[in-house]
Design an enzyme around this catalytic site. Sequence first.
Site, PDB file in Angstrom:
ATOM      1  N   TYR A  26     128.395  40.103 106.564  1.00 26.85           N
ATOM      2  CA  TYR A  26     129.141  40.155 105.216  1.00 26.85           C
ATOM      3  C   TYR A  26     130.496  40.276 105.115  1.00 26.85           C
ATOM      4  O   TYR A  26     131.006  39.495 104.489  1.00 26.85           O
ATOM      5  CB  TYR A  26     128.304  41.313 104.428  1.00 26.85           C
ATOM      6  CG  TYR A  26     128.702  41.579 103.069  1.00 26.85           C
ATOM      7  CD1 TYR A  26     128.386  40.557 101.882  1.00 26.85           C
ATOM      8  CD2 TYR A  26     130.077  42.630 102.863  1.00 26.85           C
ATOM      9  CE1 TYR A  26     128.700  40.855 100.749  1.00 26.85           C
ATOM     10  CE2 TYR A  26     130.474  42.803 101.586  1.00 26.85           C
ATOM     11  CZ  TYR A  26     129.858  41.832 100.276  1.00 26.85           C
ATOM     12  OH  TYR A  26     130.247  42.128  99.214  1.00 26.85           O
ATOM     13  N   SER A  59     135.469  40.559  98.298  1.00 27.27           N
ATOM     14  CA  SER A  59     135.235  42.020  98.611  1.00 27.27           C
ATOM     15  C   SER A  59     136.372  42.655  99.429  1.00 27.27           C
ATOM     16  O   SER A  59     136.945  41.714 100.386  1.00 27.27           O
ATOM     17  CB  SER A  59     133.972  42.233  99.268  1.00 27.27           C
ATOM     18  OG  SER A  59     133.819  43.535  99.767  1.00 27.27           O
TER      19      SER A  59
HETATM   20  N1  LIG Z   1     128.716  45.788  94.260  1.00 29.09           N
HETATM   21  C1  LIG Z   1     129.525  46.148  95.264  1.00 29.09           C
HETATM   22  O1  LIG Z   1     129.441  47.154  95.436  1.00 29.09           O
HETATM   23  C2  LIG Z   1     130.412  44.946  95.652  1.00 29.09           C
HETATM   24  C3  LIG Z   1     131.575  45.173  96.107  1.00 29.09           C
HETATM   25  C4  LIG Z   1     132.356  43.948  96.516  1.00 29.09           C
HETATM   26  C5  LIG Z   1     131.922  42.729  96.147  1.00 29.09           C
HETATM   27  N2  LIG Z   1     130.873  42.607  95.608  1.00 29.09           N
HETATM   28  C6  LIG Z   1     130.537  41.161  95.269  1.00 29.09           C
HETATM   29  O2  LIG Z   1     130.005  41.098  93.790  1.00 29.09           O
HETATM   30  C7  LIG Z   1     129.441  39.840  93.662  1.00 29.09           C
HETATM   31  C8  LIG Z   1     128.233  40.417  92.658  1.00 29.09           C
HETATM   32  O3  LIG Z   1     127.476  41.357  93.063  1.00 29.09           O
HETATM   33  P1  LIG Z   1     127.135  42.636  92.293  1.00 29.09           P
HETATM   34  O4  LIG Z   1     127.535  43.739  92.726  1.00 29.09           O
HETATM   35  O5  LIG Z   1     127.140  42.269  90.853  1.00 29.09           O
HETATM   36  O6  LIG Z   1     125.329  42.319  92.666  1.00 29.09           O
HETATM   37  P2  LIG Z   1     124.123  42.269  91.823  1.00 29.09           P
HETATM   38  O7  LIG Z   1     123.877  43.264  90.752  1.00 29.09           O
HETATM   39  O8  LIG Z   1     123.074  42.564  92.860  1.00 29.09           O
HETATM   40  O9  LIG Z   1     124.135  40.747  91.443  1.00 29.09           O
HETATM   41  C9  LIG Z   1     123.951  39.998  92.315  1.00 29.09           C
HETATM   42  C10 LIG Z   1     123.761  38.307  91.796  1.00 29.09           C
HETATM   43  O10 LIG Z   1     123.541  37.499  92.668  1.00 29.09           O
HETATM   44  C11 LIG Z   1     122.530  36.619  92.296  1.00 29.09           C
HETATM   45  N3  LIG Z   1     121.842  35.845  93.539  1.00 29.09           N
HETATM   46  C12 LIG Z   1     121.321  36.820  94.488  1.00 29.09           C
HETATM   47  N4  LIG Z   1     120.996  35.767  95.672  1.00 29.09           N
HETATM   48  C13 LIG Z   1     121.253  34.410  94.941  1.00 29.09           C
HETATM   49  C14 LIG Z   1     121.000  33.253  95.506  1.00 29.09           C
HETATM   50  N5  LIG Z   1     120.357  33.008  96.812  1.00 29.09           N
HETATM   51  N6  LIG Z   1     121.135  32.289  94.734  1.00 29.09           N
HETATM   52  C15 LIG Z   1     121.858  32.484  93.546  1.00 29.09           C
HETATM   53  N7  LIG Z   1     122.133  33.743  92.865  1.00 29.09           N
HETATM   54  C16 LIG Z   1     121.865  34.680  93.745  1.00 29.09           C
HETATM   55  C17 LIG Z   1     121.567  37.633  91.691  1.00 29.09           C
HETATM   56  O11 LIG Z   1     120.663  36.818  90.621  1.00 29.09           O
HETATM   57  P3  LIG Z   1     119.085  37.180  90.291  1.00 29.09           P
HETATM   58  O12 LIG Z   1     119.239  38.719  89.716  1.00 29.09           O
HETATM   59  O13 LIG Z   1     118.873  36.312  88.947  1.00 29.09           O
HETATM   60  O14 LIG Z   1     118.075  37.034  91.497  1.00 29.09           O
HETATM   61  C18 LIG Z   1     122.254  38.566  90.703  1.00 29.09           C
HETATM   62  O15 LIG Z   1     122.742  37.970  89.568  1.00 29.09           O
HETATM   63  C19 LIG Z   1     128.620  39.472  95.200  1.00 29.09           C
HETATM   64  O16 LIG Z   1     129.436  38.416  95.624  1.00 29.09           O
HETATM   65  C20 LIG Z   1     129.397  40.462  96.228  1.00 29.09           C
HETATM   66  O17 LIG Z   1     129.431  40.111  97.375  1.00 29.09           O
HETATM   67  C21 LIG Z   1     129.961  43.652  95.176  1.00 29.09           C
END
Ligand SMILES: NC(=O)c1ccc[n+]([C@@H]2O[C@H](COP(=O)([O-])OP(=O)(O)OC[C@H]3O[C@@H](n4cnc5c(N)ncnc54)[C@H](OP(=O)(O)O)[C@@H]3O)[C@@H](O)[C@H]2O)c1
Length: 250
Positions: free
Chosen positions: A160, A147
């Site tokens: 975070y 991020s």
């Molecule tokens: N969205 C943003 O604004 C943003 C910005 C910068 C970086 N990111 C990064 O992008 C990545 C993906 O995020 P996203 O935006 O796609 O969020 P998301 O839609 O909420 O997806 C999160 C994923 O992580 C899995 N997860 C959560 N807790 C877990 C655990 N304890 N063990 C194994 N898997 C787990 C969830 O699985 P289940 O649903 O099956 O529980 C889900 O598939 C993250 O690393 C985040 O830090 C996101």
Amino acid sequence: MNDAKPLRDRVAVITGGSNGIGAAAVREIAMLGANVVIGYHSSEERARKLLETLPPADHAVARLELKDETSFAALADELGIRYGKLDILVNSAGFTRAIPHGDLDTLTDQLFEDILIANVCGPYSAVRALRPLLRASGDAVVINVSSISGFTASGSNVAYCASKAALDNMTASLARVLGPEIRLLAVSPGAVATDFVPGRDRSALEAGAKATPLKRVIEPDDVAAAIVACITHLKASTGTRIVVDGGRHL
Ligand SMILES: NC(=O)c1ccc[n+]([C@@H]2O[C@H](COP(=O)([O-])OP(=O)(O)OC[C@H]3O[C@@H](n4cnc5c(N)ncnc54)[C@H](OP(=O)(O)O)[C@@H]3O)[C@@H](O)[C@H]2O)c1
């Protein structure tokens, strides 16, 4: 690229593949011909439904727990039997809570530790357990979804931001020691239109996007496109980060 399926016969694992950025990466990587393992945590049904929509190949789903290294060891055993190698690992799973940076009472030591364990130790456990299979590929790549919080120190909470800085640093360290067989890259989005930050809706994303140079909301597909570029095109790059934020950090 002339070959429509440049990832044919490749094997990919995507942690957090059940939702958001991970699910978009699953779709793109499968479309390019790879066999994809969709890592999920609580959303087994969503992972299985996603699998049904993919072009035919030897896909699978796997329950993974970022805080439990044994789940990655079990995955390594299953992959070894089923595929005998791993070419692509996308560490997309992550965890946060929305806590104002000044609120040190709510961000307890325990929550700080939980966030670090999930976002830093989780990807480390994955690489450590899957390293023999990645080496067996001979041309493997690990993409850690990081991020811009890791270098702007602005994001959902203090822990975070620290966790993503640590992930960037670890990406560089591991890139130094795991080449030439394994490349490691961080893909660093700004705010992305997913469910990741509870309470952040589309209008908040649109308002934030207006203040960025490109004035567009970053979609999961934008991040997936960068992940695919790391796999297919950035063959001479390792240990660095690709920023996908519409210029938000500038
Ligand atoms: N969205 C943003 O604004 C943003 C910005 C910068 C970086 N990111 C990064 O992008 C990545 C993906 O995020 P996203 O935006 O796609 O969020 P998301 O839609 O909420 O997806 C999160 C994923 O992580 C899995 N997860 C959560 N807790 C877990 C655990 N304890 N063990 C194994 N898997 C787990 C969830 O699985 P289940 O649903 O099956 O529980 C889900 O598939 C993250 O690393 C985040 O830090 C996101």
